[in-house]
Design an enzyme around this catalytic site. Sequence first.
Site, PDB file in Angstrom:
ATOM      1  N   GLU A  35      35.152  38.716 129.285  1.00  0.00           N
ATOM      2  CA  GLU A  35      36.617  38.660 129.174  1.00  0.00           C
ATOM      3  C   GLU A  35      36.556  36.733 128.118  1.00  0.00           C
ATOM      4  O   GLU A  35      37.969  36.742 127.597  1.00  0.00           O
ATOM      5  CB  GLU A  35      37.101  38.200 130.571  1.00  0.00           C
ATOM      6  CG  GLU A  35      38.381  38.221 130.383  1.00  0.00           C
ATOM      7  CD  GLU A  35      39.008  39.286 129.537  1.00  0.00           C
ATOM      8  OE1 GLU A  35      39.898  40.488 129.816  1.00  0.00           O
ATOM      9  OE2 GLU A  35      40.746  38.948 128.133  1.00  0.00           O
TER      10      GLU A  35
ATOM     11  N   ASP B 175      34.088  31.336 113.925  1.00  0.00           N
ATOM     12  CA  ASP B 175      34.273  31.809 115.341  1.00  0.00           C
ATOM     13  C   ASP B 175      35.461  32.644 115.467  1.00  0.00           C
ATOM     14  O   ASP B 175      35.379  34.223 116.014  1.00  0.00           O
ATOM     15  CB  ASP B 175      34.683  30.557 115.539  1.00  0.00           C
ATOM     16  CG  ASP B 175      35.110  30.528 117.564  1.00  0.00           C
ATOM     17  OD1 ASP B 175      34.083  30.408 118.232  1.00  0.00           O
ATOM     18  OD2 ASP B 175      36.582  30.339 117.972  1.00  0.00           O
TER      19      ASP B 175
ATOM     20  N   GLY C 144      39.060  25.223 125.351  1.00  0.00           N
ATOM     21  CA  GLY C 144      38.215  24.630 126.959  1.00  0.00           C
ATOM     22  C   GLY C 144      37.391  25.044 128.329  1.00  0.00           C
ATOM     23  O   GLY C 144      37.453  26.133 128.514  1.00  0.00           O
TER      24      GLY C 144
ATOM     25  N   ARG D 143      18.579  22.636 128.710  1.00  0.00           N
ATOM     26  CA  ARG D 143      17.819  21.940 127.912  1.00  0.00           C
ATOM     27  C   ARG D 143      17.050  21.490 128.474  1.00  0.00           C
ATOM     28  O   ARG D 143      15.816  20.823 128.714  1.00  0.00           O
ATOM     29  CB  ARG D 143      17.649  22.157 126.657  1.00  0.00           C
ATOM     30  CG  ARG D 143      17.964  22.978 126.080  1.00  0.00           C
ATOM     31  CD  ARG D 143      18.724  22.672 124.634  1.00  0.00           C
ATOM     32  NE  ARG D 143      20.256  22.433 124.859  1.00  0.00           N
ATOM     33  CZ  ARG D 143      21.282  22.427 123.733  1.00  0.00           C
ATOM     34  NH1 ARG D 143      20.309  22.822 122.880  1.00  0.00           N
ATOM     35  NH2 ARG D 143      22.257  22.118 123.796  1.00  0.00           N
TER      36      ARG D 143
ATOM     37  N   LYS E  33      35.538  37.021 116.969  1.00  0.00           N
ATOM     38  CA  LYS E  33      36.144  36.813 117.600  1.00  0.00           C
ATOM     39  C   LYS E  33      37.179  38.576 117.048  1.00  0.00           C
ATOM     40  O   LYS E  33      37.371  39.008 118.139  1.00  0.00           O
ATOM     41  CB  LYS E  33      37.769  36.486 118.277  1.00  0.00           C
ATOM     42  CG  LYS E  33      36.778  34.907 118.995  1.00  0.00           C
ATOM     43  CD  LYS E  33      37.559  33.875 119.278  1.00  0.00           C
ATOM     44  CE  LYS E  33      36.967  32.966 120.000  1.00  0.00           C
ATOM     45  NZ  LYS E  33      36.979  31.153 119.496  1.00  0.00           N
TER      46      LYS E  33
HETATM   47  P1  NDP Z   1      28.133  23.680 125.387  1.00  0.00           P
HETATM   48  O1  NDP Z   1      27.616  23.541 123.687  1.00  0.00           O
HETATM   49  O2  NDP Z   1      29.137  22.280 126.045  1.00  0.00           O
HETATM   50  O3  NDP Z   1      27.175  23.934 126.633  1.00  0.00           O
HETATM   51  C1  NDP Z   1      25.808  24.363 126.047  1.00  0.00           C
HETATM   52  C2  NDP Z   1      24.820  23.938 127.644  1.00  0.00           C
HETATM   53  O4  NDP Z   1      23.815  25.286 127.076  1.00  0.00           O
HETATM   54  C3  NDP Z   1      23.593  23.178 128.052  1.00  0.00           C
HETATM   55  O5  NDP Z   1      24.158  22.766 129.198  1.00  0.00           O
HETATM   56  C4  NDP Z   1      22.939  23.098 126.771  1.00  0.00           C
HETATM   57  O6  NDP Z   1      22.134  22.637 127.894  1.00  0.00           O
HETATM   58  C5  NDP Z   1      22.676  24.830 127.482  1.00  0.00           C
HETATM   59  N1  NDP Z   1      21.385  25.576 125.938  1.00  0.00           N
HETATM   60  C6  NDP Z   1      21.782  25.680 125.529  1.00  0.00           C
HETATM   61  N2  NDP Z   1      20.802  26.176 124.989  1.00  0.00           N
HETATM   62  C7  NDP Z   1      19.781  26.409 125.868  1.00  0.00           C
HETATM   63  C8  NDP Z   1      18.840  26.769 125.826  1.00  0.00           C
HETATM   64  N3  NDP Z   1      18.103  26.503 124.852  1.00  0.00           N
HETATM   65  N4  NDP Z   1      17.921  26.521 126.255  1.00  0.00           N
HETATM   66  C9  NDP Z   1      18.858  25.841 128.487  1.00  0.00           C
HETATM   67  N5  NDP Z   1      19.910  25.849 128.205  1.00  0.00           N
HETATM   68  C10 NDP Z   1      20.107  25.674 127.336  1.00  0.00           C
HETATM   69  O7  NDP Z   1      28.723  24.577 124.970  1.00  0.00           O
HETATM   70  P2  NDP Z   1      30.080  25.535 125.091  1.00  0.00           P
HETATM   71  O8  NDP Z   1      30.146  25.240 126.949  1.00  0.00           O
HETATM   72  O9  NDP Z   1      31.380  24.871 124.867  1.00  0.00           O
HETATM   73  O10 NDP Z   1      30.066  26.867 124.864  1.00  0.00           O
HETATM   74  C11 NDP Z   1      29.391  27.925 125.828  1.00  0.00           C
HETATM   75  C12 NDP Z   1      29.294  29.499 125.558  1.00  0.00           C
HETATM   76  O11 NDP Z   1      30.623  29.453 125.821  1.00  0.00           O
HETATM   77  C13 NDP Z   1      28.905  29.293 123.817  1.00  0.00           C
HETATM   78  O12 NDP Z   1      29.045  30.953 123.516  1.00  0.00           O
HETATM   79  C14 NDP Z   1      30.906  28.992 123.678  1.00  0.00           C
HETATM   80  O13 NDP Z   1      31.090  29.989 122.472  1.00  0.00           O
HETATM   81  C15 NDP Z   1      31.916  29.515 124.684  1.00  0.00           C
HETATM   82  N6  NDP Z   1      32.762  29.475 124.462  1.00  0.00           N
HETATM   83  C16 NDP Z   1      33.303  28.498 124.623  1.00  0.00           C
HETATM   84  C17 NDP Z   1      34.934  27.406 125.214  1.00  0.00           C
HETATM   85  C18 NDP Z   1      34.847  26.119 124.855  1.00  0.00           C
HETATM   86  O14 NDP Z   1      35.897  26.303 125.116  1.00  0.00           O
HETATM   87  N7  NDP Z   1      33.783  25.583 124.857  1.00  0.00           N
HETATM   88  C19 NDP Z   1      35.438  28.916 124.667  1.00  0.00           C
HETATM   89  C20 NDP Z   1      35.300  29.390 125.031  1.00  0.00           C
HETATM   90  C21 NDP Z   1      33.847  30.445 124.601  1.00  0.00           C
HETATM   91  P3  NDP Z   1      21.749  20.829 127.908  1.00  0.00           P
HETATM   92  O15 NDP Z   1      23.180  20.358 128.847  1.00  0.00           O
HETATM   93  O16 NDP Z   1      20.309  20.419 128.419  1.00  0.00           O
HETATM   94  O17 NDP Z   1      21.701  20.434 126.791  1.00  0.00           O
HETATM   95  N1  HSE Z   2      35.433  26.726 119.862  1.00  0.00           N
HETATM   96  C1  HSE Z   2      36.152  28.333 120.610  1.00  0.00           C
HETATM   97  C2  HSE Z   2      37.842  27.631 119.906  1.00  0.00           C
HETATM   98  C3  HSE Z   2      36.546  27.745 121.805  1.00  0.00           C
HETATM   99  O1  HSE Z   2      38.170  26.660 119.774  1.00  0.00           O
HETATM  100  O2  HSE Z   2      38.988  28.430 119.758  1.00  0.00           O
HETATM  101  C4  HSE Z   2      37.087  29.187 122.356  1.00  0.00           C
HETATM  102  O3  HSE Z   2      36.322  30.135 122.095  1.00  0.00           O
END
Ligand code: NDP
Ligand code: HSE
Length: 476
Positions: A163, A235, A344, A81, A239
């Site tokens: 995965e 969440d 993570g 973003r 799953k």
């Molecule tokens: P974050 O909120 O840390 O990161 C999201 C990223 O996506 C940011 O870089 C953000 O940009 C970007 N973003 C969001 N909306 C837009 C948009 N409309 N256009 C362009 N870029 C966008 O999320 P996570 O990394 O924690 O999670 C990402 C995915 O992975 C989710 O679906 C989550 O459920 C999944 N997931 C997460 C886990 C975890 O442990 N965190 C584990 C397993 C799955 P900007 O940086 O500029 O804000």
């Molecule tokens: N928010 C999720 C959790 C990330 O705490 O398990 C992994 O899917």
Amino acid sequence: MTRGARRPAWFLQMIEVVPVVNQAEKSQATYGSASAEALLKVAVLGCGEVGTQVVRLLLSQADDFTARVGARLELIGVAVRDVQRERHPDISRDLLTADAEQLVKRADLVVEVMGGIEPARSLMLTAIEHGASVITANKALLATDGPTLYEAADAAGVDISFEAAVAGAIPLIRPIRESMAGDQVKRVLGIVNGTTNYILDAMATTGATFDDALADAQKLGYAEADPTADIEGHDAAAKAAILASLAFHTRVSINDVKCGGITKVTAEDVKAADELGHVIKLLAIVERVPCGDDLPGCEKVSARVFPVMLPYEHPLANVRGAYNAVFVEAEAAGKLMFYGAGAGGTPTASAVLGDLVAAARHRVRGGRGTGESRYADLAVLSIDEVSTRFYVKLSVLDRPGVLATVANIFAKHEVSIDTVRQVIVPTAPGGSESGEALLSLVTHEASERALEATVNDLNNLDSVQSVRSLLRVEGA
Ligand code: NDP
Ligand code: HSE
């Protein structure tokens, strides 16, 4: 391409009918064209907790990936973003773009780690329409509208893999989908949310408050962008829907999963569980259950997420911190357990990159990953019909006959009581009796419907001051 290997529909369309993309901009590595110069263009959507680690590892292990895939994976851009925000030092600002749509149209492989429903869904559909394979960690989207994406991927002949969407780094989707494809999965039960396990573990072991433990889980990058999804169980429900769909070859959406979170779990509940030799864990449970004696051979799917009491000796009771663990019970294999980091950035990136390598290999050597299977088409069991054991804690008046009255209400709804424990509440520690007693009851198996009716009647008794706690009990 290997002799006889089937080319995907999008590939045939590109070379024989109307080019849907500008071929000059697409990669030189098409199916079966592995060579030293071959390359595949990779776009990453999102550079947050997970995306940062995906990009970092993709860049730092580039040579290994080339060797494993048989083509170079060229990172052509990372959509975010805010392109001005400070990023990890290994991620060059030149890679960042706010124009995700243009980015996905140029890629062979798109990694979606931005989260949310839109624009993630539209961007993945655009990527698929333009012939890219898609890797996503987005369980919320898959559990809400996965079939739209699966059908689009089937029509285009590309991969969609996920995965990382369930249980972070733990290989679980591929084992259920591929390794167990010759078996009948009966039940999947597990801790699939790292944030809530971290909170419940901290409350039980360090006496941390709910709010402090949640703040820590957010700092450590486990929680969703909106942690409500974690603590309210959504969440884990997403799953559970994905696991049920895979395990039972049927379509289960998040709306089919009955879900309760951990926001009502109190320090008193955690202590009460401990006194009974139990811990409280948020469990996702999906199972095939018989429809009833009048319909032999008929089965339905039950899918639910609740905080439950588990005895200390249960293997899931010892899953600490943000770790996840999942039991899979199958007809032939018996019980299998999967354990590891469930959340993570780096652990999740491991699962994402595993999918990326697999999808890239398919681009180079031909073939596709296993797609959705929904031939069983099972109905979903109403939560009212699900049977389990319950822990109920009541605040009652300390008067003669109250215990009998309470027991009669359970009996009226055919809920059989296993154990009862009564504590008389003093006015102050060591002080005189207050006229209040706390009753803790554990039932035998009863239906959710019967238990709900019991609790409604208990709430209407003059002698019952409040139903202080209601938890499910799993594991004999
Ligand atoms: P974050 O909120 O840390 O990161 C999201 C990223 O996506 C940011 O870089 C953000 O940009 C970007 N973003 C969001 N909306 C837009 C948009 N409309 N256009 C362009 N870029 C966008 O999320 P996570 O990394 O924690 O999670 C990402 C995915 O992975 C989710 O679906 C989550 O459920 C999944 N997931 C997460 C886990 C975890 O442990 N965190 C584990 C397993 C799955 P900007 O940086 O500029 O804000
Ligand atoms: N928010 C999720 C959790 C990330 O705490 O398990 C992994 O899917």
